[in-house]
Design an enzyme around this catalytic site. Structure first.
Site, PDB file in Angstrom:
ATOM      1  N   GLU A  21      68.933  33.987  40.586  1.00 53.32           N
ATOM      2  CA  GLU A  21      68.258  33.320  41.699  1.00 53.32           C
ATOM      3  C   GLU A  21      67.133  32.446  41.144  1.00 53.32           C
ATOM      4  O   GLU A  21      66.455  32.835  40.200  1.00 53.32           O
ATOM      5  CB  GLU A  21      67.678  34.393  42.641  1.00 53.32           C
ATOM      6  CG  GLU A  21      67.033  33.811  43.886  1.00 53.32           C
ATOM      7  CD  GLU A  21      66.494  34.876  44.844  1.00 53.32           C
ATOM      8  OE1 GLU A  21      66.342  36.047  44.440  1.00 53.32           O
ATOM      9  OE2 GLU A  21      66.230  34.530  46.018  1.00 53.32           O
TER      10      GLU A  21
ATOM     11  N   LYS B 130      70.614  31.259  51.426  1.00 51.55           N
ATOM     12  CA  LYS B 130      70.199  32.656  51.617  1.00 51.55           C
ATOM     13  C   LYS B 130      70.154  32.926  53.118  1.00 51.55           C
ATOM     14  O   LYS B 130      69.513  32.197  53.870  1.00 51.55           O
ATOM     15  CB  LYS B 130      68.823  32.848  50.992  1.00 51.55           C
ATOM     16  CG  LYS B 130      68.395  34.291  50.860  1.00 51.55           C
ATOM     17  CD  LYS B 130      67.149  34.362  49.976  1.00 51.55           C
ATOM     18  CE  LYS B 130      66.676  35.760  49.700  1.00 51.55           C
ATOM     19  NZ  LYS B 130      65.539  35.759  48.771  1.00 51.55           N
TER      20      LYS B 130
ATOM     21  N   CYS C 252      70.150  37.847  46.642  1.00 53.42           N
ATOM     22  CA  CYS C 252      69.063  38.816  46.588  1.00 53.42           C
ATOM     23  C   CYS C 252      68.963  39.728  47.808  1.00 53.42           C
ATOM     24  O   CYS C 252      69.717  40.681  47.931  1.00 53.42           O
ATOM     25  CB  CYS C 252      67.752  38.065  46.340  1.00 53.42           C
ATOM     26  SG  CYS C 252      66.427  39.125  45.736  1.00 53.42           S
TER      27      CYS C 252
END
Ligand SMILES: *[C@@H]1O[C@H](CO)[C@@H](O)[C@H](O)[C@H]1NC(C)=O
Length: 282
Positions: free
Chosen positions: A52, A122, A148
């Site tokens: 990331e 995301k 994440c």
């Protein structure tokens, strides 16, 4: 009882997670990432993953300075040329993306000709609401992606698994509290629930930086066992992914045919995918 989802034709491949050391100089980060992608390919990797925010120090305070558009941006140009030169599928971690005055945390994926084949924003953020593309098709089979914090939401992985993905891959950067607590546990949980491969790729830890990433990039197999992992410094983690293992575990523990959708809903039924893999709620 429910019908088992059909896995798309898939074949074994070597996965490489690049636990990259990331500094403050964006062009150095890009150059360094490219050299590591080529190194992974020389070691036989077919699908290569970056962490990331691989072009920028971690933290939303850095995003405005490091953000760039996908179209004509240096990071996308590097990723595309690296995928082509290395001849691999590339999951290009994520970058801060600027688009119409807003900043997104965006993952891009490329095929071995360097063509951009997937863009994922995301999904689970406080201030952003865009439908994410959550899977793309490689010649090895379908692969689902998240970034994440997305790892904490089981529905995303379940939707991907039930739509035929053999693996779920998360570039991510947990910290020194959440890392030891949950990083491996969440990957094993997503893997064992969905009987699929799960991998997460972190930046290397930099004690000079403001954010200390946990590291420990890891690959988990469809039984929930860790098959490759590492500590906190820069390295490349390799694992052989065999989609036949997904079939084997799904036939020995037949969750896929014994779900009781007469008692609870099938979360994947509520998501429709277009030809490009963009998922939207029906
Ligand atoms: C890591 O993140 C969690 C959740 O945001 C936070 O509560 C915790 O204080 C952070 N830990 C460190 C060491 O920064």
């Amino acid at each position: 009882m429910s019908k088992a989802p059909i896995l798309s034709p898939s074949s074994p491949f070597k996965l490489a997670l690049i636990q990259l050391a990331i500094g403050a100089d964006k062009s150095k980060n890009l150059q360094h990432a490219k050299s590591k992608i080529l190194e992974a390919a020389r070691h036989g990797a077919n699908v290569v993953v970056l962490p990331e925010c691989f072009n920028s120090p971690y933290g939303t305070n850095f995003f405005p300075e490091y953000a760039e558009p996908l179209d004509g941006g240096d990071s996308v140009a590097m990723l595309s040329s690296a995928a082509k030169e290395a001849g691999i599928y590339l999951i290009g971690g994520s970058i801060p993306e600027s688009r119409q005055g807003k900043i997104y945390n965006t993952l891009t994926a490329y095929d071995p000709t360097g063509k951009l084949i997937g863009v994922h924003n995301k999904v689970h953020l406080f201030d952003i609401d865009v439908p994410g593309k959550i899977r793309f098709k490689a010649k090895y089979g379908k692969i689902g992606v998240g970034i994440c914090y997305d790892m904490r939401f089981p529905e995303l992985a379940t939707v991907a698994a039930r739509k035929g993905c053999v693996a779920m891959i998360y570039p991510g950067a947990f910290n020194m509290t959440t890392g030891p607590l949950h990083w491996e546990l969440l990957q094993r949980a997503r893997a064992v629930d969905n009987q699929m491969y799960v991998a997460a790729c972190s930046p290397a830890r930099d004690l000079e930086a403001s954010y200390h990433a946990w590291g420990h990039s890891t690959v988990v197999d469809p039984t929930g066992a860790v098959i490759a992992t590492c500590e906190e410094s820069e390295t490349i983690v390799y694992a052989d992914v065999d989609p036949a293992q997904v079939e084997t575990i799904r036939s020995s523990i037949p969750l896929y045919t014994q779900r009781r959708f007469d008692i609870y809903d099938d979360v994947s039924e509520s998501v429709a995918f277009d030809d490009e893999g963009n998922g939207t709620k029906k």
